[in-house]
Motif scaffolding. Structure first.
Motif, mmCIF file in Angstrom:
data_model
loop_
_atom_site.group_PDB
_atom_site.id
_atom_site.type_symbol
_atom_site.label_atom_id
_atom_site.label_comp_id
_atom_site.label_asym_id
_atom_site.label_seq_id
_atom_site.Cartn_x
_atom_site.Cartn_y
_atom_site.Cartn_z
ATOM 1 N N PRO A 38 -41.932 49.644 12.924
ATOM 2 C CA PRO A 38 -40.522 49.772 12.100
ATOM 3 C C PRO A 38 -40.613 50.685 11.065
ATOM 4 O O PRO A 38 -41.373 51.203 10.308
ATOM 5 C CB PRO A 38 -40.677 48.104 11.691
ATOM 6 C CG PRO A 38 -41.671 47.435 12.394
ATOM 7 C CD PRO A 38 -42.523 48.457 12.885
ATOM 8 N N THR A 39 -39.305 50.953 10.776
ATOM 9 C CA THR A 39 -38.881 51.980 9.577
ATOM 10 C C THR A 39 -38.112 51.106 8.593
ATOM 11 O O THR A 39 -37.159 50.535 8.988
ATOM 12 C CB THR A 39 -38.242 53.109 9.916
ATOM 13 O OG1 THR A 39 -38.985 53.898 10.871
ATOM 14 C CG2 THR A 39 -38.102 54.088 8.773
ATOM 15 N N PHE A 57 -34.927 47.052 8.279
ATOM 16 C CA PHE A 57 -35.763 47.614 9.027
ATOM 17 C C PHE A 57 -35.203 47.932 10.624
ATOM 18 O O PHE A 57 -34.384 47.011 10.984
ATOM 19 C CB PHE A 57 -37.049 47.057 9.064
ATOM 20 C CG PHE A 57 -37.346 45.471 9.238
ATOM 21 C CD1 PHE A 57 -36.924 44.882 10.393
ATOM 22 C CD2 PHE A 57 -37.260 44.749 7.971
ATOM 23 C CE1 PHE A 57 -37.225 43.647 10.625
ATOM 24 C CE2 PHE A 57 -37.233 43.506 8.201
ATOM 25 C CZ PHE A 57 -37.367 42.814 9.649
ATOM 26 N N VAL A 58 -35.547 48.992 11.262
ATOM 27 C CA VAL A 58 -35.320 49.329 12.604
ATOM 28 C C VAL A 58 -36.552 49.802 13.218
ATOM 29 O O VAL A 58 -37.511 50.190 12.704
ATOM 30 C CB VAL A 58 -34.196 50.087 12.613
ATOM 31 C CG1 VAL A 58 -32.625 49.853 11.624
ATOM 32 C CG2 VAL A 58 -34.582 51.448 11.879
ATOM 33 N N ALA A 59 -36.583 49.812 14.620
ATOM 34 C CA ALA A 59 -37.529 50.380 15.510
ATOM 35 C C ALA A 59 -37.040 50.499 16.787
ATOM 36 O O ALA A 59 -36.323 49.520 17.398
ATOM 37 C CB ALA A 59 -38.856 49.421 15.626
ATOM 38 N N ALA A 62 -37.200 47.938 20.070
ATOM 39 C CA ALA A 62 -37.774 46.748 19.596
ATOM 40 C C ALA A 62 -36.771 45.547 20.160
ATOM 41 O O ALA A 62 -35.482 45.878 20.041
ATOM 42 C CB ALA A 62 -37.710 46.719 18.272
ATOM 43 N N PHE A 65 -38.842 41.319 16.096
ATOM 44 C CA PHE A 65 -39.773 41.550 14.927
ATOM 45 C C PHE A 65 -40.509 40.499 14.560
ATOM 46 O O PHE A 65 -40.070 39.072 14.803
ATOM 47 C CB PHE A 65 -38.847 41.935 13.737
ATOM 48 C CG PHE A 65 -38.134 43.276 13.849
ATOM 49 C CD1 PHE A 65 -38.838 44.724 13.912
ATOM 50 C CD2 PHE A 65 -36.895 43.372 14.499
ATOM 51 C CE1 PHE A 65 -38.194 45.896 13.943
ATOM 52 C CE2 PHE A 65 -36.299 44.426 14.773
ATOM 53 C CZ PHE A 65 -36.781 45.888 14.421
ATOM 54 N N SER A 79 -33.684 41.613 10.925
ATOM 55 C CA SER A 79 -33.176 42.528 9.835
ATOM 56 C C SER A 79 -31.477 42.210 9.978
ATOM 57 O O SER A 79 -30.789 42.054 10.796
ATOM 58 C CB SER A 79 -33.351 43.767 10.151
ATOM 59 O OG SER A 79 -32.624 44.731 9.194
ATOM 60 N N SER A 97 -42.867 45.161 15.203
ATOM 61 C CA SER A 97 -41.874 45.319 16.328
ATOM 62 C C SER A 97 -42.489 44.797 17.584
ATOM 63 O O SER A 97 -43.651 45.228 17.782
ATOM 64 C CB SER A 97 -41.126 46.760 16.498
ATOM 65 O OG SER A 97 -41.931 47.673 16.992
#
Length: 473
Positions: A38-39, A57-59, A62, A65, A79, A97
């Motif tokens: 994740p970012t 956060f995102v990935a 995914a 999470f 998120s 993720s």
């Protein structure tokens, strides 16, 4: 018994993070890792004095999470993620993720420190809404409050909204007058209350709690002729009787925090996000309320619980230049689990008097004593709001009264109040430890630790038209 701060923390965190996935105590295995880590698109500053944190956060690829806060349980999460309450210390959020096959990514870690509002530290100082003071509160009087903290608030705004009873429904309630958080409306929830808005009360962003009551209304008269005025629909007109509120020049505390049980050391602070209502909005003649919960009196009566318990279930005829006083006492025994209930009352109860050496205690059904909240308003009986014949509060009513008010049937029997907690937990804990449990009488936001809360400020002070005697649309 579980440590009180830990108990509240786990309860709120579980509500925030728990899904239908794992409840592991250790980080997940990284076997066959394939998805991207994740970012973080949003995370707290490295040092903050806020007792909450919001993450985004995102990935890529995914489908789920998992999160772990401060080495605790690993749980499903999503998120945006909102965490509260957070104590003054170092914190770490770990996020993984998971792809469609359930494979886990490498961990993404966010680290930050919640700094004390009193001592500050690297990157922060003492919170801007605290003022140093050399004034030390005195002991509470005998046969009075066991220990008490009082604050001043200015009027914020009025409206027909009620985010506790009618969440998400605009203009669904009777006319209310709001104090505290300046942005409260029908869409207010725990997240928005904690994270946004200033406050019309002392402490500003340290006290984003919201307080509201039904508007007090007086019949409108022509001040020259004394004749009853009519509104645009040809019905008898009404106007709001404003409360006397405190400011930096005139101290008039209207919200109290005190002890409802005799064992002061057993009292816990109030969990963030707790909602509650005191009083019965449906009360009327023949169904009057207990004066231990809500009551009226003329200030000239000099009413006290110990020496002169002269109270009224309805609005008495207080004459100019007297003040009409109102008291609302909220329940102070919590079931230890729920922040709200179907009727916004059942998760709480009032203490019971044992008649023995224990004094007042919480019932077994609601075993957790919390700080007692109470509202205490004064309304000036002035020519612009008084009855021209008697120069008194005759004919006054609440916007929630659903019965006919006459000289023989006073208004105000439906007295009630709503409260939604958004205090900074470190400050409310200080109120408990330094004022209430030390049996002090802390006036004017004095925290008894060398600091007091900053002064009051006005909200929009926007008024609303009195519709249907305040009952609304």
């Amino acid at each position: 018994m579980m440590n009180k701060s830990l108990f509240v923390f786990i309860s709120v965190l579980t509500l925030t993070l728990t899904g239908c996935g794992s409840s592991e105590d250790n980080p997940p295995s990284l076997d066959s890792v394939s998805p991207a880590a994740p970012t973080f698109k949003l995370k707290p500053e490295s040092v903050t004095q806020e007792a909450f944190a919001t993450f985004e956060f995102v990935a890529d690829d995914a489908v789920n999470f998992e999160c772990q806060l401060d080495g605790g349980h690993v749980t499903d999460c999503s998120s945006p993620l909102f965490l509260y309450p957070l104590s003054p210390q170092e914190h770490q959020l770990s996020v993984w993720s998971l792809d469609i096959n359930g494979k886990r990514s490498e961990v993404a870690i966010a680290q930050w420190r919640v700094s004390s509002v009193f001592s500050g530290g690297s990157g922060t100082g003492v919170h801007a809404d605290l003022v140093a003071t050399e004034v030390q509160p005195t002991l509470a009087a005998e046969d009075s409050w066991r220990g008490i903290f009082r604050i001043n608030c200015d009027f914020a705004h009025a409206g027909y909204n009620d985010p506790i009873v009618f969440p998400g429904q605009a203009n669904a309630g009777h006319l209310h007058r709001f104090y505290g958080n300046t942005l409260v409306d029908e869409n207010t929830d725990t997240t928005s209350l904690l994270t946004s808005g200033e406050s019309s009360c002392q402490g500003n962003e340290l006290n984003r709690s919201s307080y509201w009551i039904p508007a007090l209304l007086a019949p409108s008269y022509d001040l020259q002729t004394g004749e009853r005025m009519l509104d645009a629909q040809g019905e008898p007109a009404w106007h709001v009787v404003p409360a006397v509120v405190g400011n930096d020049e005139e101290t008039h505390e209207i919200f109290y925090y005190s002890a409802g049980v005799d064992d002061l050391e057993s009292i816990q602070t109030i969990p963030l996000g707790l909602k509650m209502i005191a009083g019965n909005h449906m009360a009327q003649p023949g169904n009057e309320q207990d004066s231990a919960v809500v009551r009226w009196h003329c200030q000239s009566w000099e009413s006290t619980d110990a020496g002169n318990p002269r109270w009224s279930t309805g609005i008495p005829e207080c004459r100019e230049p007297d003040r009409l006083r109102m008291d609302i006492f909220f329940p102070s025994c919590w079931n230890g689990v729920d922040l709200d209930s179907y009727d916004h009352k059942s998760h709480l109860a009032y203490p019971i008097n044992t008649g023995g050496p224990q004094g007042s205690v919480c019932p077994a059904s609601h075993p957790v004593p919390i700080i007692r909240v109470s509202f205490h308003y004064a309304f000036g009986v002035k020519p612009e709001v008084s009855d021209p014949e008697t120069n008194s509060s005759r004919g006054w009513r609440l916007a929630s009264d659903r019965y006919e008010v006459t000289p023989f049937t006073p208004g105000g029997m439906s007295l009630h109040g709503d409260w939604f907690n958004a205090w900074h937990p470190e400050v409310l804990e200080t109120v408990l430890k330094e004022c209430i449990q030390q049996r002090l009488d802390c006036h004017d936001g004095n925290l008894a630790n060398g600091f007091r809360l900053s002064g009051t400020r006005p909200g929009t002070q926007s008024e609303a038209a009195v519709i249907n005697m305040g009952l609304g649309y």
